[in-house]
Design a protein around this motif. Structure first.
Motif, short mmCIF file in Angstrom:
data_model
loop_
_atom_site.label_atom_id
_atom_site.label_comp_id
_atom_site.label_asym_id
_atom_site.label_seq_id
_atom_site.Cartn_x
_atom_site.Cartn_y
_atom_site.Cartn_z
N SER A 61 0.81 -1.22 0.00
CA SER A 61 0.00 0.00 0.00
C SER A 61 0.85 1.27 0.00
N LYS A 62 2.02 1.20 0.64
CA LYS A 62 2.89 2.38 0.71
C LYS A 62 3.91 2.42 -0.42
N GLN A 63 3.88 1.41 -1.29
CA GLN A 63 4.79 1.35 -2.43
C GLN A 63 6.26 1.36 -1.99
N ILE A 64 6.58 0.58 -0.97
CA ILE A 64 7.95 0.48 -0.51
C ILE A 64 8.43 -0.97 -0.65
N PRO A 65 9.73 -1.18 -0.87
CA PRO A 65 10.23 -2.55 -1.07
C PRO A 65 10.07 -3.40 0.18
N LEU A 66 9.94 -4.69 -0.03
CA LEU A 66 9.94 -5.64 1.07
C LEU A 66 11.36 -5.76 1.63
N PRO A 67 11.50 -6.25 2.86
CA PRO A 67 12.85 -6.50 3.39
C PRO A 67 13.58 -7.52 2.50
N ASP A 68 14.90 -7.45 2.51
CA ASP A 68 15.71 -8.39 1.73
C ASP A 68 15.45 -9.82 2.18
N LYS A 69 15.36 -10.72 1.20
CA LYS A 69 15.20 -12.16 1.47
C LYS A 69 14.06 -12.44 2.44
N ALA A 70 12.93 -11.79 2.19
CA ALA A 70 11.77 -11.97 3.06
C ALA A 70 11.05 -13.28 2.74
N PHE A 71 10.46 -13.89 3.77
CA PHE A 71 9.59 -15.04 3.57
C PHE A 71 8.48 -14.98 4.60
N CYS A 72 7.39 -15.67 4.31
CA CYS A 72 6.21 -15.63 5.17
C CYS A 72 5.76 -17.06 5.47
N ILE A 73 5.43 -17.33 6.75
CA ILE A 73 4.95 -18.64 7.18
C ILE A 73 3.45 -18.56 7.38
N LEU A 74 2.75 -19.56 6.88
CA LEU A 74 1.29 -19.58 6.99
C LEU A 74 0.84 -20.94 7.52
N PHE A 75 0.16 -20.94 8.67
CA PHE A 75 -0.43 -22.15 9.23
C PHE A 75 -1.89 -22.22 8.80
N TYR A 76 -2.28 -23.34 8.23
CA TYR A 76 -3.64 -23.45 7.70
C TYR A 76 -4.49 -24.41 8.53
N GLY A 77 -5.69 -23.95 8.94
CA GLY A 77 -6.68 -24.85 9.49
C GLY A 77 -6.92 -24.79 10.99
N GLY A 78 -6.02 -24.14 11.74
CA GLY A 78 -6.22 -24.08 13.19
C GLY A 78 -6.01 -25.41 13.89
N HIS A 79 -5.18 -26.29 13.33
CA HIS A 79 -4.96 -27.61 13.92
C HIS A 79 -4.24 -27.49 15.26
N ILE A 80 -4.56 -28.37 16.17
CA ILE A 80 -4.00 -28.30 17.52
C ILE A 80 -2.48 -28.38 17.50
N GLU A 81 -1.90 -29.10 16.52
CA GLU A 81 -0.44 -29.24 16.44
C GLU A 81 0.24 -27.90 16.14
N HIS A 82 -0.50 -26.98 15.54
CA HIS A 82 0.08 -25.66 15.31
C HIS A 82 0.41 -24.99 16.64
N TYR A 83 -0.42 -25.27 17.66
CA TYR A 83 -0.20 -24.71 18.99
C TYR A 83 0.79 -25.55 19.78
N THR A 84 0.60 -26.86 19.81
CA THR A 84 1.42 -27.71 20.68
C THR A 84 2.82 -27.93 20.13
N LEU A 85 2.98 -27.98 18.81
CA LEU A 85 4.28 -28.29 18.21
C LEU A 85 4.96 -27.08 17.55
N ALA A 86 4.22 -26.38 16.68
CA ALA A 86 4.85 -25.32 15.88
C ALA A 86 5.04 -24.02 16.65
N PHE A 87 4.08 -23.67 17.50
CA PHE A 87 4.18 -22.40 18.22
C PHE A 87 5.42 -22.34 19.11
N PRO A 88 5.80 -23.40 19.82
CA PRO A 88 7.05 -23.35 20.60
C PRO A 88 8.28 -23.07 19.73
N VAL A 89 8.30 -23.59 18.50
CA VAL A 89 9.41 -23.31 17.59
C VAL A 89 9.41 -21.84 17.18
#
Length: 311
Positions: A61-89
């Motif tokens: 929206s502000k027409q500014i570059p993304l940070p260098d070597k940016a990546f985005c993590i997306l958890f899909y579905g609200g599965h319990i393992e996202h909380y018990t396993l992935a969130f601690p990481v």
């Protein structure tokens, strides 16, 4: 949108993770949590930066570059393992993740008649993740929702549900349908939702212009760097192909040409896999920088005779 910034915005890998399992388990299509942690650490060690969907929209929206070597993590579905396993990481490494949830399935442990159902976490656990400032939540429609008549009301209800249950949440930045058509995209525009998610194989210049955030499902059998390469190379190839077709047909290309090129310095492998055959050695010196395993695949797949290997 300026062409160079649009390129960066489109080429930020959004990696979708569905289900996780413990390091001792082996489930088909599930990511072992130790592999996930190792992959994230490898990305950080290689200079990659974890950013959020909200940051993508801010840069867009502000027409500014993304940070260098940016990546985005997306958890899909609200599965319990996202909380018990992935969130601690996520907490351990201090990286950000976005979560796509079906609000009407939150805290649903069993779903009779549904095969291979994944239990969902509850709103308390969602709030704990959001309070850490490391996880943001967005709404997703499942296949049943898409068949309802008042789809606009369904979208609004799901967004309102997240904003009501998540303290300080703002679920209106992004929405996800299981399938897309022009009518659904127009509804998102009407509701002032700027971004929508779809598979990276559907990337087009027009969709990028209209708010597409392409994502790639992470396959547990592939190296995380190869997942990123596949994402970037495929999106770029699709964009270039469509722009070429438009140009050949004398149609207006969505992004205007620019001569504002920036020079970049590529990393060089000081001990390349191949030290002669210059037509191979020079490009492999770039390709193999911190990626010896990928360089070896190129050598093998290209039938290059290896006459000297330092080790």
């Amino acid at each position: 949108m300026d062409r160079d910034i649009a390129r960066e915005y489109q080429l930020c890998p959004v990696m979708l993770y569905d289900s996780f399992c413990s390091a001792k388990e082996k489930k088909e299509n599930s990511i072992r949590i130790d592999i996930f942690e190792n992959d994230m650490q490898k990305l950080l060690d290689a200079g990659y930066q974890s950013i959020s969907i909200a940051q993508i929209e801010e840069c867009r929206s502000k027409q500014i570059p993304l940070p260098d070597k940016a990546f985005c993590i997306l958890f899909y579905g609200g599965h319990i393992e996202h909380y018990t396993l992935a969130f601690p990481v996520i907490k351990k490494l201090g990286i950000h993740a976005d979560a796509l949830i079906e609000s009407d399935l939150i805290d649903v442990i069993n779903c009779p008649g549904t095969q291979d159902y994944f239990p969902r976490y509850d709103w308390n656990k969602a709030n704990e993740m959001h309070t850490s400032k490391l996880v943001d939540f967005y709404a997703s429609c499942h296949s049943v929702d898409s068949k309802k008549d008042a789809i606009e009301s369904v979208i609004q209800e799901k967004i309102n549900s997240i904003n009501m249950h998540i303290k300080g949440g703002n679920a209106k930045t992004l929405f996800h349908f299981d399938t897309y058509d022009d009518e659904k995209i127009q509804i998102l525009r009407k509701l002032s939702i700027p971004l929508y998610l779809d598979n990276f194989l559907t990337t087009t210049p027009e969709k990028i212009q209209n708010g597409l955030v392409p994502y790639i499902n992470v396959d547990p059998n592939f190296d995380v760097f190869d997942v990123i390469d596949c994402y970037c190379e495929t999106c770029t190839a699709r964009i270039k192909r469509i722009e070429s077709i438009l140009a050949q047909n004398n149609q207006t290309v969505i992004w205007a040409p620019t001569q504002n090129w920036d020079s970049i310095c590529l990393p060089i492998e000081k001990k390349p896999l191949i030290r002669n055959y210059l037509r191979h050695a020079i490009p492999l010196s770039v390709l193999a920088a911190e990626r010896t395993s990928k360089a070896e695949l190129v050598v093998l797949n290209s039938y290059i005779d290896v006459v000297f290997r330092p080790w």
